[in-house]
Motif scaffolding. Structure first.
Motif, PDB file in Angstrom:
ATOM      1  N   SER A 138       0.922  -1.175   0.108  1.00 53.58           N
ATOM      2  CA  SER A 138       0.074  -0.066   0.141  1.00 53.58           C
ATOM      3  C   SER A 138       0.742   1.209   0.024  1.00 53.58           C
ATOM      4  CB  SER A 138      -0.924   0.041   1.325  1.00 53.58           C
ATOM      5  OG  SER A 138      -1.815   1.083   1.191  1.00 53.58           O
ATOM      6  N   THR A 141      -1.986   7.327  -2.881  1.00 49.87           N
ATOM      7  CA  THR A 141      -2.497   7.755  -4.179  1.00 49.87           C
ATOM      8  C   THR A 141      -2.016   9.152  -4.897  1.00 49.87           C
ATOM      9  OG1 THR A 141      -4.485   6.614  -3.987  1.00 49.87           O
ATOM     10  CG2 THR A 141      -4.517   7.757  -5.833  1.00 49.87           C
ATOM     11  N   THR A 158      -0.582   3.993  -9.050  1.00 49.46           N
ATOM     12  CA  THR A 158      -1.072   2.646  -8.922  1.00 49.46           C
ATOM     13  C   THR A 158      -0.872   1.709  -9.855  1.00 49.46           C
ATOM     14  OG1 THR A 158      -2.896   4.008  -7.820  1.00 49.46           O
ATOM     15  CG2 THR A 158      -3.158   1.303  -8.274  1.00 49.46           C
ATOM     16  N   ARG A 162       1.655  -1.854  -9.459  1.00 46.36           N
ATOM     17  CA  ARG A 162       0.828  -3.070  -9.945  1.00 46.36           C
ATOM     18  C   ARG A 162       1.834  -3.769 -11.049  1.00 46.36           C
ATOM     19  NH1 ARG A 162      -4.406  -5.369 -10.701  1.00 46.36           N
ATOM     20  NH2 ARG A 162      -5.460  -3.436  -9.769  1.00 46.36           N
ATOM     21  N   VAL A 172      -1.951 -10.100  -8.087  1.00 44.33           N
ATOM     22  CA  VAL A 172      -2.965  -9.175  -7.198  1.00 44.33           C
ATOM     23  C   VAL A 172      -4.164  -9.862  -7.108  1.00 44.33           C
ATOM     24  CG1 VAL A 172      -3.854  -6.914  -7.511  1.00 44.33           C
ATOM     25  CG2 VAL A 172      -1.685  -7.205  -8.195  1.00 44.33           C
ATOM     26  N   ARG A 174      -6.679  -8.785  -4.925  1.00 40.97           N
ATOM     27  CA  ARG A 174      -7.670  -7.629  -4.594  1.00 40.97           C
ATOM     28  C   ARG A 174      -6.806  -6.327  -4.467  1.00 40.97           C
ATOM     29  NH1 ARG A 174      -9.609  -6.327   1.124  1.00 40.97           N
ATOM     30  NH2 ARG A 174     -10.904  -4.649   0.737  1.00 40.97           N
ATOM     31  N   SER A 175      -7.558  -5.500  -5.162  1.00 44.32           N
ATOM     32  CA  SER A 175      -7.079  -3.723  -5.099  1.00 44.32           C
ATOM     33  C   SER A 175      -8.224  -3.151  -4.707  1.00 44.32           C
ATOM     34  CB  SER A 175      -6.545  -3.599  -6.347  1.00 44.32           C
ATOM     35  OG  SER A 175      -7.564  -3.458  -7.394  1.00 44.32           O
ATOM     36  N   TRP A 176      -7.893  -2.058  -3.790  1.00 45.28           N
ATOM     37  CA  TRP A 176      -8.868  -1.215  -3.252  1.00 45.28           C
ATOM     38  C   TRP A 176      -8.238   0.337  -2.768  1.00 45.28           C
ATOM     39  CZ3 TRP A 176      -6.411  -4.617  -0.305  1.00 45.28           C
ATOM     40  CH2 TRP A 176      -6.088  -4.410   0.980  1.00 45.28           C
ATOM     41  N   GLU A 177      -9.100   1.247  -2.430  1.00 42.10           N
ATOM     42  CA  GLU A 177      -8.478   2.308  -2.036  1.00 42.10           C
ATOM     43  C   GLU A 177      -8.982   2.561  -0.487  1.00 42.10           C
ATOM     44  OE1 GLU A 177      -9.811   5.591  -4.720  1.00 42.10           O
ATOM     45  OE2 GLU A 177      -8.715   4.597  -6.152  1.00 42.10           O
ATOM     46  N   TYR A 183      -3.956   3.526  -1.789  1.00 37.60           N
ATOM     47  CA  TYR A 183      -4.277   2.471  -2.564  1.00 37.60           C
ATOM     48  C   TYR A 183      -3.578   1.191  -2.075  1.00 37.60           C
ATOM     49  CZ  TYR A 183       0.269   3.089  -4.965  1.00 37.60           C
ATOM     50  OH  TYR A 183       1.648   3.245  -5.327  1.00 37.60           O
ATOM     51  N   PHE A 185      -2.992  -3.107  -2.463  1.00 38.61           N
ATOM     52  CA  PHE A 185      -3.025  -4.439  -3.170  1.00 38.61           C
ATOM     53  C   PHE A 185      -2.829  -5.672  -2.387  1.00 38.61           C
ATOM     54  CE2 PHE A 185      -1.030  -1.664  -6.337  1.00 38.61           C
ATOM     55  CZ  PHE A 185      -2.092  -1.554  -7.446  1.00 38.61           C
TER      56      PHE A 185
END
Length: 193
Positions: A138, A141, A158, A162, A172, A174-177, A183, A185
């Motif tokens: 992480s 952003t 991001t 990745r 990867v 899962r990815s989220w914010e 951000y 992963f």
């Protein structure tokens, strides 16, 4: 105790980590730690996330806090006296020797934007962790107007992170914010590049 991170004391850095404790808790929980697990906290600083992880894994688990700042790790050691299972590892995130025991979980949070060679850190993790290791990577952003964290010019896109992860052998999952301009992963090491 000496200064850390451009003159900031480890105590002040720990306070800053505590201010984003909600983000760190979310990241640690996303790893899926359970009692008895082992975790490597890469670039732990004074160790707020390491302490969160130590509470989860309990005395049958292991947490290793890795940082290049001796002062930050001494601060963590003074706060972790009741956690015999929290260990200190002084070293460079891009060149450390992993602790024995085949750690299968890791956290790399808010480190890449400050690293001299962030790609080397990701590649090194892929080389020293066992296949099947899972972790959360992480950082901040890129934004035009910052409310939290480092200068936007230091932030890494991001998609770039990745690409580094997948090129190094991480899948990867899962990815989220998470909150506060982050951000994240959730990744698993599936191959060696």
């Amino acid at each position: 105790m000496g200064s850390y991170d451009g003159g900031v004391t480890p105590g002040r850095m720990f306070e800053r980590q505590g201010q984003k404790g909600h983000v760190l808790r979310e990241l640690v929980e996303a790893i899926g730690l359970a009692v008895g697990d082992g975790l490597l906290d890469v670039g732990s600083g004074p160790g707020y996330a390491s302490l969160l992880a130590a509470e989860i894994v309990g005395p049958t688990g292991q947490v290793w806090a890795l940082d290049e700042s001796q002062a930050a790790l001494e601060f963590l050691q003074s706060r972790a006296e009741t956690f015999d299972w929290l260990h200190i590892l002084v070293g460079d995130a891009a060149a450390f020797a992993p602790p024995a025991g085949g750690l299968r979980r890791f956290l790399l949070s808010d480190v890449l934007h400050d690293a001299d060679d962030p790609v080397r850190i990701v590649r090194h993790l892929a080389q020293v962790l066992p296949l099947g290791a899972r972790g959360v990577v992480s950082d901040y952003t890129p934004v035009t107007e910052k409310r939290f964290g480092p200068d936007p010019r230091k932030r890494i896109p991001t998609d770039t992170v990745r690409e580094w992860l997948t090129a190094s052998g991480f899948e990867v999952l899962r990815s989220w914010e998470p909150p506060d301009e982050h951000y994240a992963f959730l990744v698993e090491l599936t191959s060696r590049s």
